[in-house]
Design a protein around this motif. Structure first.
Motif, PDB file in Angstrom:
ATOM      1  N   GLN A   1      -6.589   2.391   4.020  1.00 50.43           N
ATOM      2  CA  GLN A   1      -6.457   3.732   3.447  1.00 50.43           C
ATOM      3  C   GLN A   1      -7.599   4.638   3.883  1.00 50.43           C
ATOM      4  O   GLN A   1      -7.405   5.825   4.128  1.00 50.43           O
ATOM      5  CB  GLN A   1      -6.409   3.644   1.912  1.00 50.43           C
TER       6      GLN A   1
ATOM      7  N   LEU B   1       0.862  -1.186   0.000  1.00 47.11           N
ATOM      8  CA  LEU B   1       0.000   0.000   0.000  1.00 47.11           C
ATOM      9  C   LEU B   1       0.893   1.229   0.000  1.00 47.11           C
ATOM     10  O   LEU B   1       1.689   1.427   0.922  1.00 47.11           O
ATOM     11  CB  LEU B   1      -0.909   0.016   1.230  1.00 47.11           C
TER      12      LEU B   1
ATOM     13  N   VAL C   1      -5.844  -7.384  -0.836  1.00 51.26           N
ATOM     14  CA  VAL C   1      -5.870  -6.003  -1.326  1.00 51.26           C
ATOM     15  C   VAL C   1      -7.033  -5.231  -0.715  1.00 51.26           C
ATOM     16  O   VAL C   1      -6.925  -4.037  -0.431  1.00 51.26           O
ATOM     17  CB  VAL C   1      -5.928  -5.987  -2.869  1.00 51.26           C
TER      18      VAL C   1
ATOM     19  N   ALA D   1      -2.870   0.144  -4.028  1.00 53.61           N
ATOM     20  CA  ALA D   1      -2.925  -1.067  -3.209  1.00 53.61           C
ATOM     21  C   ALA D   1      -2.751  -2.233  -4.170  1.00 53.61           C
ATOM     22  O   ALA D   1      -3.602  -2.458  -5.044  1.00 53.61           O
ATOM     23  CB  ALA D   1      -4.262  -1.164  -2.479  1.00 53.61           C
TER      24      ALA D   1
ATOM     25  N   LEU E   1      -6.024  -3.574   2.403  1.00 52.12           N
ATOM     26  CA  LEU E   1      -5.232  -2.369   2.172  1.00 52.12           C
ATOM     27  C   LEU E   1      -6.134  -1.173   1.885  1.00 52.12           C
ATOM     28  O   LEU E   1      -5.903  -0.065   2.384  1.00 52.12           O
ATOM     29  CB  LEU E   1      -4.267  -2.581   1.006  1.00 52.12           C
ATOM     30  N   GLN E   2      -7.154  -1.377   1.068  1.00 49.67           N
ATOM     31  CA  GLN E   2      -8.080  -0.297   0.761  1.00 49.67           C
ATOM     32  C   GLN E   2      -8.816   0.152   2.020  1.00 49.67           C
ATOM     33  O   GLN E   2      -9.020   1.354   2.236  1.00 49.67           O
ATOM     34  CB  GLN E   2      -9.076  -0.728  -0.312  1.00 49.67           C
TER      35      GLN E   2
END
Length: 802
Positions: free
Chosen positions: A569, A257, A562, A738, A565-566
């Motif tokens: 964020q 990320l 993934v 990401a 990771l989003q």
């Protein structure tokens, strides 16, 4: 078969666009309105646009790839790029007058005149031309030079064939074609941003003293002044990045990320693309405007990001003036004459007429003279001494080769080899993850070779304070034995070689939020590096603490994807709130009569604020009620005082327990309440109603918050309550990626360019990704050929030099 043959004509010079696919949809071919095959002579490329205006640029060689890149960047950002080239040519005073200020993208110059003096002096000294002429690996490679040449040609071809409709520069005489040297100068300005570029006003303002010059008193705290000057606090450049190894991911492959915090306006914006030479190069990601390479990106095997490092990329020398001649200095008792660079500029007056201004800049064997350094660190030029700056990045132009090497890497070890081979990364760390499950953090950057031993032996009185406090070495320039020397594995004299770089391999997570390498992983501290790289065993920023808390918890849970990771964020957790909101609300409720005295000496009823802060969800989402109030309180509080001090043995949990018994605490609370009420803003107003950008007359709420609050998703905005609150974002989350891997040739990636591809309000891609950012969404990347061809918005352009 006839249809298939017609589609194959799209291929550049008979070259397949990408492996595994030789055709474009017939609808896309018809939509371009151009011939299927470009001219057989000159540079050419194919640009395929998918959703949100993201270009996928394919060419048969590096010059062609640069051509397509320059063309596509001009289409989105012609005015911003043209303004930058005016800066690099040293012509801002000619077109815009001497007193205006550049946008800060290419240097720290406070005025157009200062900017012009600096860049014109660099140009007239032919600095960039000399660096380009150095043979590789000391100088740029042939491939890098071809990218530069092609980029200039592509930019010029777009200008020649299009009429600019952006009101920022439509019809402006200063929008002109560029040369390859102009493009190389832009790259040079990027690598010197942390050094000479940060000291432009001090370089251009240096004046030889008169006979009666008196040295002013030193700063009361030069160490703090040096820290302030070289601070990496996210004020204009910062970043977060984390790489997870396969030991904590769902499919045993790496995850990355990247979250750079860069300006939302001007020439330091990112621009998103995919760059492909079939069989040679295939990389996607974000590029700084004007760059022909990807700076933060990924390919099918590895992903990487950069974060601004704590390494101080310059050092100062204090020189002793030769007796009776302050324009000469002594080295080993022998006088050396300074080099005077006289620069003459055309300057536009308020009446529109041009006059000429001549100034002198002064250079020593070590670098330029600096004088009057601000933020409380005075460096005067007196009849007895003078200070000069040594910036090793001002003697290298290898950054493009560093980035090209990353683009071609196949794993994290390949990332390291690329960095070590080119040695051109100027002021950033690199964090990476690969498809085999490896993770990497490294502070591989160009730094002056200031060892602790050298600093101890050669520091002046000022340096003995600034080096331990901030990593800024001030050495005795009158002694040749105080030169930095050369590492055996360094390409360039006077810099550290690759073996000296702090590096962490294959940790479950490797994270950096602009603190030193020390806690890239809290369980595997990095130590033993010289102070110029950064410190150890000192308090971390709230952003670093919050990030390490988050990513260590993610690693502990395991099974990461993934999607995780989003979520990280856009979690928008405020570590300052977690640490201090409860204490603040409790102390607020105990104030006598619910009142506090503000900075103006007036009593303020703050009782309603207590409940708002108590109910706040400790996030900076657009719907968060209380985030606005607490954020303004935290800014007024400044550097908080804690009851439990920092402990190096507990760096993630100390300091803590806000000291609410100080007058500063109650004053900050009163000032925040008065400020919001004075602006007609409710204390519990949702953040997004007052933190926004305006696009096409529409307010777009912006999530995120200040570095000081510890927010991962940094957003720094102008506080203009008369216009509704934080009315415009200055800097913060920019190109976000990401990235994960699935074992095949198609990486799993989500990306976002927060401010969108174009700064032209007439572009269809002026605000589309900004709308996504507001909603906490990202773009599903189209990297593989089948995904590009499947885009419902596919648009194809064949661009040629003719």
């Amino acid at each position: 078969m006839r249809l298939r043959n017609r589609l194959r004509a799209v291929v550049i010079g008979g070259l397949a666009l990408l492996s595994g696919a030789t055709a474009l949809p017939a609808t896309a071919t018809a939509a371009t309105g151009r011939t299927d095959r470009p001219s057989s002579s000159g540079l050419s490329a194919v640009i395929r646009y998918t959703e949100y205006g993201i270009p996928h640029i394919t060419a048969k060689d590096y010059a062609g790839l640069g051509f397509g890149n320059g063309w596509a960047q001009a289409a989105d950002q012609a005015c911003v790029l043209a303004d930058g080239f005016v800066t690099l040519r040293g012509e801002r005073s000619r077109w815009f007058g001497p007193d205006g200020a550049p946008d800060g993208s290419l240097s720290s110059a406070g005025t157009n005149l200062s900017s012009d003096l600096f860049f014109r002096s660099v140009n007239e000294a032919r600095t960039v031309e000399r660096l380009l002429a150095q043979p590789a690996p000391a100088g740029p490679s042939r491939q890098a030079k071809e990218l530069i040449h092609g980029w200039a040609a592509g930019y010029n071809a777009w200008l020649r064939t299009h009429r600019i409709n952006d009101p920022a520069c439509r019809g402006a005489a200063w929008v002109r074609p560029v040369t390859a040297i102009d493009v190389a100068r832009l790259g040079y300005s990027v690598v010197t941003l942390g050094g000479q570029g940060r000291l432009v006003d001090q370089i251009t303002g240096a004046r030889p003293p008169g006979a009666s010059a008196v040295r002013p008193a030193a700063s009361a705290d030069p160490g703090a002044a040096a820290r302030a000057f070289f601070a990496r606090d996210g004020a204009d450049l910062g970043s977060n990045a984390v790489a997870f190894s396969g030991t904590v991911t769902a499919n045993r492959r790496g995850l990355l990320l990247g979250n750079p915090h860069y300006p939302w306006h001007g020439g330091r914006r990112f621009w998103q693309s995919q760059l492909t030479i079939p069989g040679e190069l295939n990389v996607a990601g974000g590029s700084l405007l004007g760059s022909p390479t990807v700076e933060v990106g990924y390919n099918d095997r590895v992903a990487w990001s950069h974060t601004v490092s704590t390494g101080v990329p310059v050092n100062l020398y204090e020189l002793k003036a030769a007796p009776g001649d302050p324009r000469s200095y002594l080295v080993d008792g022998r006088p050396e004459r300074m080099t005077e660079r006289r620069v003459t500029l055309p300057v536009r007056g308020k009446d529109g007429h041009l006059t000429k201004v001549t100034r002198s800049l002064w250079w020593s064997r070590y670098g330029p003279v600096v004088s009057g350094l601000d933020r409380g660190l005075p460096l005067p030029w007196t009849k007895n001494s003078v200070y000069v700056v040594n910036d090793p990045n001002a003697a290298q132009l290898r950054f493009l080769d560093s980035e090209l090497g990353l683009a071609k890497a196949r794993d994290t070890e390949g990332i390291l080899r690329a960095l070590h081979r080119a040695q051109g990364t100027p002021w950033v760390n690199t964090i990476a993850a690969d498809a085999e499950g490896h993770s990497l953090y490294t502070q591989s950057q160009v730094l002056p070779r200031i060892t602790d031993e050298l600093a101890g032996r050669c520091s002046t009185a000022l340096g003995r304070t600034t080096y331990p406090a901030a990593g800024l070495a001030v050495l005795d320039g009158s002694r040749s034995d105080c030169l930095p020397g050369r590492d055996a594995d360094a390409l360039q004299p006077g810099i550290f070689g690759p073996s000296a770089m702090p590096t962490l391999r294959d940790a479950p997570y490797a994270e950096n939020s602009n603190d030193s390498p020390w806690l890239a992983n809290a369980d595997r501290p990095l130590t033993g590096y010289p102070r110029i790289f950064g410190d150890t065993a000192t308090p971390r920023s709230l952003r670093t603490r919050g990030a390490l808390e988050d990513v260590s918890a993610m690693a502990g849970r395991g099974g990461l994807t993934v999607a995780d990771l989003q979520r990280q964020q856009f979690t928008d957790r405020a570590p300052a709130g977690a640490l201090a909101a409860e204490d603040t609300a409790r102390a607020c409720a105990k104030l006598p009569g619910g009142r506090a005295t503000g900075s103006d000496g007036k009593a303020v009823d703050v009782a309603a604020a207590c409940a708002v802060i108590a109910r706040w969800d400790r996030t900076v989402n657009t719907g968060s009620k209380g985030a606005l109030l607490f954020g303004r309180f935290w800014r007024h509080l400044g550097d908080p005082k804690w009851r439990v001090p920092f402990s190096a043995s507990s760096p993630l949990t100390t300091p803590r327990s806000l000291d609410t018994g100080t007058s500063r605490f109650s004053r900050a609370l009163a000032d925040a309440v008065s400020e919001l009420r004075g602006a007609g803003i409710a204390l519990d107003a949702p953040l997004g109603e007052h933190q926004f950008v305006v696009r096409h007359g529409k307010r777009i709420p912006v999530p995120g918050g200040a570095h000081a609050l510890g927010i991962w998703n940094v957003i720094s905005a102008n506080w203009t309550p008369a216009q509704g609150g934080y009315s415009e974002v200055e800097t913060g989350s920019s190109y976000i990626q990401a990235v994960g891997f699935n074992g095949g040739s198609c990486p799993t990636a989500r990306t976002l360019l927060t401010y969108s591809q174009s700064s032209n309000p007439r572009s269809a891609h002026y605000s589309d990704q900004t709308e996504l950012f507001s909603r906490g969404r990202m773009v599903t990347a189209r990297f593989c050929e089948k995904d590009i061809l499947a885009s419902p918005q596919l648009k194809v352009e064949r661009v040629t030099e003719r």
